[in-house]
Design an enzyme around this catalytic site. Structure first.
Site, short mmCIF file in Angstrom:
data_model
loop_
_atom_site.label_atom_id
_atom_site.label_comp_id
_atom_site.label_asym_id
_atom_site.label_seq_id
_atom_site.Cartn_x
_atom_site.Cartn_y
_atom_site.Cartn_z
N ALA A 1 0.85 -1.19 0.00
CA ALA A 1 0.00 0.00 0.00
C ALA A 1 0.88 1.24 0.00
O ALA A 1 1.82 1.36 0.80
CB ALA A 1 -0.90 0.00 1.24
N ARG B 1 -9.19 -3.28 -5.28
CA ARG B 1 -9.20 -4.34 -4.27
C ARG B 1 -10.31 -4.06 -3.27
O ARG B 1 -10.43 -2.98 -2.73
CB ARG B 1 -7.87 -4.43 -3.53
CG ARG B 1 -7.82 -5.68 -2.69
CD ARG B 1 -6.45 -5.92 -2.07
NE ARG B 1 -6.19 -7.35 -2.04
CZ ARG B 1 -5.50 -7.95 -1.07
NH1 ARG B 1 -4.99 -7.27 -0.08
NH2 ARG B 1 -5.33 -9.25 -1.10
N TYR C 1 -13.20 1.02 3.88
CA TYR C 1 -12.90 2.42 4.12
C TYR C 1 -13.26 3.31 2.95
O TYR C 1 -13.32 4.51 3.06
CB TYR C 1 -11.43 2.61 4.53
CG TYR C 1 -10.49 2.96 3.42
CD1 TYR C 1 -10.11 4.29 3.21
CD2 TYR C 1 -9.98 1.99 2.57
CE1 TYR C 1 -9.26 4.62 2.19
CE2 TYR C 1 -9.13 2.31 1.56
CZ TYR C 1 -8.77 3.62 1.36
OH TYR C 1 -7.93 3.95 0.35
N GLY D 1 -0.17 -13.85 -0.21
CA GLY D 1 0.49 -12.92 0.70
C GLY D 1 1.64 -13.58 1.43
O GLY D 1 2.78 -13.60 0.96
C1 LIG Z 1 2.64 -8.31 6.26
C2 LIG Z 1 1.35 -8.06 5.53
C3 LIG Z 1 1.09 -6.83 4.99
C4 LIG Z 1 -0.08 -6.60 4.26
N1 LIG Z 1 -0.28 -5.37 3.70
C5 LIG Z 1 -1.35 -5.17 2.88
C6 LIG Z 1 -1.47 -3.98 2.13
O1 LIG Z 1 -0.61 -3.09 2.18
N2 LIG Z 1 -2.55 -3.85 1.33
C7 LIG Z 1 -3.51 -4.83 1.22
O2 LIG Z 1 -4.47 -4.66 0.48
N3 LIG Z 1 -3.39 -5.98 1.90
C8 LIG Z 1 -2.34 -6.18 2.70
N4 LIG Z 1 -2.18 -7.41 3.34
C9 LIG Z 1 -3.11 -8.51 3.04
C10 LIG Z 1 -2.55 -9.44 1.97
O3 LIG Z 1 -2.51 -8.79 0.71
C11 LIG Z 1 -3.38 -10.73 1.81
O4 LIG Z 1 -4.67 -10.39 1.39
C12 LIG Z 1 -3.47 -11.49 3.13
O5 LIG Z 1 -2.18 -11.69 3.67
C13 LIG Z 1 -4.16 -12.83 2.98
O6 LIG Z 1 -3.49 -13.63 2.05
P1 LIG Z 1 -2.52 -14.83 2.51
O7 LIG Z 1 -3.35 -15.79 3.30
O8 LIG Z 1 -2.05 -15.41 1.21
O9 LIG Z 1 -1.42 -14.23 3.32
C14 LIG Z 1 -1.03 -7.64 4.10
C15 LIG Z 1 -0.76 -8.89 4.66
C16 LIG Z 1 0.40 -9.12 5.36
C17 LIG Z 1 0.68 -10.48 5.91
#
Ligand SMILES: Cc1cc2nc3c(=O)[nH]c(=O)nc-3n(C[C@H](O)[C@H](O)[C@H](O)COP(=O)(O)O)c2cc1C
Length: 343
Positions: free
Chosen positions: A58, A212, A177, A295
């Protein structure tokens, strides 16, 4: 041998992707002072593959308000100032050198009521992904007098992202948001969100714009709002819709609850949240999603597509170093660029 669905090619608008394993946007809080650092070029290029799609962390479209900087947002990058655009350029170049497609996730924290505790809860991924999503309640309101400034900040940031070399932008609209918490029907509650989408689409073109979203909450009314936004994306020619899969019983299991959105949207549909290789293959194989964004697995496995291809074991991710570890230390790369490759 049967092809692995996640590793089959896919055409996303003008982009020829060679596989479906997308790097999900992840805030890492290592852009000191809001400026991307050279280690980001290494981090992203490690995760880049020819024809792969990466989505950036982000990235702020406007500076934080004085009263709005809880430590959880520190050292997130921005893209409103010329020096930030300059600093992004080598990061984007490094990704392109590997042949990958790179979208910049644009985010505005101040599109709310300035309640820090609430804001933290709403946008801190840590809060969102440790099983407490359900606590997220009514979305924040954008004061009507602030809306034009916020919309314009998104527009300028999108232009800057293109100038920095990004292939497109993704608007961060999760945690509700983006949606007006006030009364009225979907049309009025989504006005701000859709105005941002429309304005950015006009600025850079829908062909390089993604949004998103999540389901906001499990409330039927919120579901209707999300569905309203998604169906409007079609009219705006938006390239992709990226949605977060709601958890089922807080476990790492895929819920398939995004199906109505997938069906409502005519463009590329990206699902994310709790996917492993098998779940991703099933989702793509069944046509539930075109692409799957990973993620934590991608954070900890820079060569994730290759590991999927080989069925290789995966590195575990270390949550202690998700955010900003190493600030001021001798090893800023710890937990960032030091996850091992297979070979
Ligand atoms: C360390 C971290 C930072 C994240 N930062 C953002 C972000 O900046 N913007 C966003 O839309 N989602 C963010 N997420 C959510 C991830 O994009 C993702 O949707 C979430 O981790 C679930 O997927 P996963 O199970 O594959 O980790 C973040 C997740 C993690 C773990």
């Amino acid at each position: 041998m049967e092809p692995i669905p996640l590793l089959t090619p896919y055409k996303m608008g003008q982009f020829d992707l060679s596989h479906r394993v997308v790097l999900a946007p992840m805030t890492r809080q290592r852009a000191y002072g809001g400026v991307p650092q050279p280690h980001a070029a290494l981090y992203y290029s490690q995760r880049a593959t020819p024809g792969g799609l990466l989505i950036s962390e982000a990235t702020r479209v406007a500076p934080a308000r004085r009263d709005e900087e809880p430590t959880s947002f520190r050292d997130m990058p921005g893209i409103w100032a010329p020096e930030q655009v300059e600093a992004w350029r080598p990061v984007v170049d490094a990704v392109h050198a590997e042949g990958a497609v790179f979208f910049c996730q644009l985010w505005h924290a101040a599109a709310g009521n300035g309640d820090d505790a609430r804001e933290r809860q709403q946008v801190s991924p840590q809060m969102s992904y440790d099983g407490r999503r359900e606590e997220l309640t009514s979305p924040r309101r954008v004061a009507p007098e602030d809306a034009p400034g916020v919309v314009d900040a998104f527009r300028r940031a999108a232009r800057n992202a293109i100038d920095a070399g990004f292939d497109g932008v993704e608007l961060q609209g999760t945690n509700g948001y983006f949606v007006d918490g006030g009364g009225g029907g979907p049309e009025s509650r989504c006005r701000f969100a859709l105005e941002v989408v429309e304005t950015v689409a006009r600025e850079i073109g829908g062909h390089r714009l993604g949004l998103r979203l999540d389901q906001f909450t499990a409330e039927p009314e919120e579901h209707a709002l999300a569905l309203h936004v998604v169906s409007r994306l079609n009219d705006l020619g938006v390239l992709y819709c990226h949605m977060i899969e709601p958890k089922v019983d807080g476990r790492r299991r895929v819920s398939r609850r995004l199906l109505p959105y997938r069906e409502a949207f005519g463009g590329t549909f990206i699902a994310s949240g709790g996917y492993g290789r098998e779940e991703g293959d099933a989702a793509v194989g069944e046509g539930y999603a075109d692409l799957v964004a990973y993620g934590r697995l991608f954070l900890a496995n820079p060569d994730l597509p290759r590991r999927f291809e080989l069925g290789a074991p995966l590195n575990d991710c270390v949550s202690a170093t998700f955010y900003g570890a190493g600030v001021g230390s001798a090893h800023p790369a710890v937990g960032y660029t030091d996850y091992p490759f297979l070979d």
